[in-house]
Design an enzyme around this catalytic site. Sequence first.
Site, PDB file in Angstrom:
ATOM      1  N   HIS A  81      37.976  -1.912  50.296  1.00 21.19           N
ATOM      2  CA  HIS A  81      38.104  -3.291  50.780  1.00 21.19           C
ATOM      3  C   HIS A  81      39.540  -3.631  51.165  1.00 21.19           C
ATOM      4  CE1 HIS A  81      39.057  -4.436  46.459  1.00 21.19           C
ATOM      5  NE2 HIS A  81      39.900  -5.247  47.097  1.00 21.19           N
ATOM      6  N   ASP A 131      33.575   1.503  46.647  1.00 18.43           N
ATOM      7  CA  ASP A 131      34.796   0.810  47.069  1.00 18.43           C
ATOM      8  C   ASP A 131      36.000   1.714  46.833  1.00 18.43           C
ATOM      9  OD1 ASP A 131      36.633  -1.051  47.872  1.00 18.43           O
ATOM     10  OD2 ASP A 131      36.472  -2.304  46.070  1.00 18.43           O
ATOM     11  N   SER A 230      44.217  -4.451  43.649  1.00 20.94           N
ATOM     12  CA  SER A 230      43.131  -3.670  44.239  1.00 20.94           C
ATOM     13  C   SER A 230      43.564  -2.262  44.618  1.00 20.94           C
ATOM     14  CB  SER A 230      42.619  -4.365  45.508  1.00 20.94           C
ATOM     15  OG  SER A 230      41.807  -5.458  45.205  1.00 20.94           O
TER      16      SER A 230
END
Length: 325
Positions: A81, A131, A230
């Site tokens: 992402h 992801d 992230s």
Amino acid sequence: MKADPRLSVLIGFRGPSDRVSGPQNESDETFERVDSRIIGGEISELGNWPWQAAMLHANYGDHIVCGGTIVTEKVIIGAAHCISQFKADEIKFTAGHTKGFHARTQKSSYQFSTVNRAVAHPGYNKYFHNDIALFELNFPFTWTDYVRPACLPSPDFVPSVNGRCVVSGFGKGSNDALNHAVIPIWEKQSCENILESQGGWSWTGLPIDHASQICAGYQPGGIDACQGDSGGPFVCKTNHGWVATGAVSYGYGCAQKNMPAIYSNIPMYHDWIHEFIAEAGDSIPEGCGEVKANANFPVLTPTTLDAETGEVWPEDPRVVPGIYL
């Protein structure tokens, strides 16, 4: 409530424009908090986590937008992402620093490189399954005491439930410093049950992908990764060195009670990662998972796991009272 990917590029910006969102829990405004760092962690010293990479983006003034794990001289593991809106030639990675990111502010340990290829896993979807992304650098990193690779796990590596591993990241709002925290791993069905009990799946009908995701956190909350972390490292200490076990993916708010976070499960992607490394003309380094300095672990020390299986190493009995259901 929202499933918040832990990408952060602007104050208050919670993630990609196509992020998954669902009904808000209006009774608890903390689900919209904008604290964006390793919550409840410790500031890291140079050399604690030499595989930590910071992902910078030109369109945001070269600010850190995500993290990554260095696994070879030319390859970094991150989150899919994090590149859903970005092109490879807009990204660069830095390493060998614990403060800031601009070259003019760095010590001699600082290194950086632009990116040649950025590839999201083909199975990545809007529910944050798969992801994970791989990055090939234009200029290989040079191994030093402050820039070194984490070990890649074997395909059979399954980190033990209740095992305690380390997440690290810069994150927006981290006092301009690298932070780390020890996070315990949950049994996946228990994780799924508690998130469902909090309304976490009411808007998708989909459970955790038990193969591609790891669940980790504290039931009382208070310690967690957050936006800006992230793609960053979730590493487990083993008898053969620190192993790249997960990549920060998403969570419901940050450090909330009964809201463990989700990490992509790196061992599942063993073949894909090794194929990418070969395509990049790189190879697995001989030395990995070594640190120059011991980090502070004020809450719990990391668990030592078997490097091949992920089971608790006999010399480190698993005793984690008062954390799980």
